[in-house]
Design an enzyme around this catalytic site. Structure first.
Site, PDB file in Angstrom:
ATOM      1  N   ILE A  28     -22.208 -12.787 -57.254  1.00 26.95           N
ATOM      2  CA  ILE A  28     -21.986 -12.717 -58.762  1.00 26.95           C
ATOM      3  C   ILE A  28     -20.769 -11.700 -59.045  1.00 26.95           C
ATOM      4  O   ILE A  28     -20.101 -12.067 -59.684  1.00 26.95           O
ATOM      5  CB  ILE A  28     -23.437 -12.282 -59.614  1.00 26.95           C
ATOM      6  N   LEU A  99     -25.886  -4.813 -60.478  1.00 28.69           N
ATOM      7  CA  LEU A  99     -26.234  -5.958 -59.835  1.00 28.69           C
ATOM      8  C   LEU A  99     -26.946  -5.607 -58.275  1.00 28.69           C
ATOM      9  O   LEU A  99     -27.268  -6.651 -57.721  1.00 28.69           O
ATOM     10  CB  LEU A  99     -24.908  -6.797 -59.577  1.00 28.69           C
ATOM     11  N   TYR A 188     -40.527  -8.790 -54.635  1.00 32.48           N
ATOM     12  CA  TYR A 188     -39.144  -8.601 -55.397  1.00 32.48           C
ATOM     13  C   TYR A 188     -39.475  -8.902 -56.823  1.00 32.48           C
ATOM     14  O   TYR A 188     -38.895  -8.110 -57.546  1.00 32.48           O
ATOM     15  CB  TYR A 188     -38.553  -9.851 -54.721  1.00 32.48           C
ATOM     16  N   LYS A 192     -38.768  -6.273 -59.671  1.00 35.25           N
ATOM     17  CA  LYS A 192     -37.771  -6.651 -60.906  1.00 35.25           C
ATOM     18  C   LYS A 192     -38.596  -6.471 -62.304  1.00 35.25           C
ATOM     19  O   LYS A 192     -37.961  -5.993 -63.194  1.00 35.25           O
ATOM     20  CB  LYS A 192     -37.460  -8.026 -60.783  1.00 35.25           C
TER      21      LYS A 192
END
Ligand SMILES: NC(=O)c1ccc[n+]([C@@H]2O[C@H](COP(=O)([O-])OP(=O)(O)OC[C@H]3O[C@@H](n4cnc5c(N)ncnc54)[C@H](O)[C@@H]3O)[C@@H](O)[C@H]2O)c1
Ligand SMILES: O=c1ccn([C@@H]2O[C@H](COP(=O)(O)OP(=O)(O)O[C@H]3OC[C@@H](O)[C@H](O)[C@H]3O)[C@@H](O)[C@H]2O)c(=O)[nH]1
Length: 392
Positions: A28, A99, A188, A192
């Site tokens: 990204i 990111l 994960y 997050k």
């Protein structure tokens, strides 16, 4: 900050800014850096441990003229886990975009500690420095925070499963539904989710200006790696690169647990348009959590494999395999502790309302441009690697 001659969605002049982009060397990040260099006057302090995917932005290609954006992009090779230069770079910037993460599912159940540290602990100083220094933060979370849909818990034959209320994922109302702790897949998503909650709390208690992005399967050129070519031979990237690797090697595409899970895929270039709107419209983006995906591009993983097989045959001129797919169990493919999101359709109300943004590219078109890139970039190298292996 000097004015750029461009205006935001409310007609106000956009001022040139310095952006500290952490994880700028990834998939990204590389597309976002390209966009910022080509279409805006903003400066980027690009932070990563790798720079291969942005090399073309940092130095002229062999024999080429100097880069049109000059020194508006600077690369800082550092690991945010343990580098005291990070705070200085944040202080020099108007906006921080984070990111950096371990974000390949093959790691979640096999390297859960690294996954949790990367997605939560390592992001903490970034949030802290932004909050303490009054800097705006755009943080990359994930659609995985939604986990499984409510519909997946209904009986298989329940008509309610067809009702969007039970599966469309909405930032401000959908719950986050993960599996049990031994299903380490969710390490994960859980990390997050906690960093999202921390950022939200910094906003509520200390006035941090933040935007949280939840990407829904962004795909395109430069995503991950092709095992044995520009990444480890035994490495398992995300599905686009796994299937590309199979196609390049003329081997069947592996469908995990029958390929029944559903995903919506969005072209990276559409998604980057949304991120640029967030960057340049802080009053509309601050305090928001945004789904960024393409609800019209839904397929099962099996359908994705079939479409990629057809598209690859078209762009490479090679006949499709007679047996294009094989089934593998998730235990065999990912190991113990894997689990899956059943279905991911983003609700678009908030991003439509705040930024007026919609994706444009169909799945077929985005696969055509992406697989053309994969073929052009890797086909020869894969051919050589195969003939070397046969010869030895
Ligand atoms: N691509 C998607 O569809 C998708 C979907 C959901 C969420 N996301 C999120 O978006 C972000 C970017 O994803 P991506 O697809 O570009 O992944 P990526 O792996 O290509 O990029 C991440 C980059 O961060 C860098 N990085 C990781 N740890 C670092 C550290 N400690 N110090 C410095 N650099 C570090 C890596 O070297 C890599 O270049 C991640 O936070 C990911 O969780 C992506
Ligand atoms: O070779 C393969 C690879 C993957 N798959 C399946 O394809 C689906 C998609 O797999 P991906 O590797 O793209 O990863 P997922 O969509 O599950 O998760 C991703 O979602 C959003 C981000 O946060 C991360 O980039 C990643 O966690 C899964 O159902 C997976 O089991 C295969 O059937 N075969």
């Amino acid at each position: 900050m000097a004015s750029t001659g461009r205006v935001d969605l409310d007609g106000r002049p956009i001022k040139a800014m310095t952006i500290c982009m952490i994880g700028a060397g990834g998939f990204i990040g590389s597309h976002l850096c390209e966009k910022l260099m080509a279409e805006t006057p903003h400066k980027v302090l690009a932070v990563d441990v790798y720079s291969d995917k942005i090399k073309h932005l940092l130095e002229p290609q062999s024999g080429g003229a100097s880069l049109p954006w000059g020194d508006r992009i600077q690369f800082h090779r550092l690991n945010i886990k343990n580098d005291s230069r990070l705070e200085g770079l944040i202080k020099m910037s108007d906006l921080i975009i984070n990111l950096a993460a371990i974000c390949t599912p093959a790691d979640y159940n096999t390297r859960p500690l690294d996954t949790i540290y990367s997605n939560f602990i390592d992001a903490l100083p970034v949030v802290k420095y932004c909050s303490e220094n009054g800097k705006r933060l755009i943080h990359f979370s994930t659609c995985e925070v939604y986990g499984k849909t409510i519909g997946s818990f209904l009986p298989k034959d329940s008509p309610l499963r067809q009702d969007p209320i039970y599966y469309v994922l909405k930032e401000d109302t959908s719950p986050c539904i993960f599996g049990s702790i031994e299903k380490q897949r969710w390490s994960y998503a859980c990390a997050k989710q906690l960093i999202e909650r921390l950022i939200y709390a910094e906003g509520a208690e200390n006035g941090l200006e933040f935007t949280i992005v939840r990407p829904f399967n962004w795909i395109g050129p430069r995503m991950d790696f092709i095992p044995g070519i520009d990444g480890p031979s035994e490495g398992v990237p995300r599905v686009l690169a796994c299937f590309s690797n199979n196609l390049l090697r003329h081997e069947p595409l592996k469908l995990v647990d029958g390929g029944q899970s559903q995903r919506t895929f969005i072209y990276i270039k559409d998604a980057i348009e949304a991120v640029l709107l967030m960057i340049e419209n802080p009053t509309r983006a601050n305090g928001q959590i945004f789904n960024v995906g393409n609800p019209d591009n839904e397929v099962t993983v099996r359908q994705l494999a079939e479409m990629m097989t057809q598209v690859y045959s078209k762009v490479s001129g090679e006949a499709p395999l007679e047996v294009p797919t094989i089934d593998v169990s998730s235990k065999e493919f990912y190991g113990e502790g894997y689990d899956d999101s059943d279905k991911r359709i983003p609700d678009m109300t908030i991003i439509n309302r705040q930024l007026g943004w919609n994706p444009k590219t169909s799945l077929w078109d985005l696969l055509e441009s992406t697989l053309t890139y994969q073929h052009r970039t890797y086909a020869e190298a894969v051919k050589q690697a195969i003939s070397k292996a046969v010869a030895s």
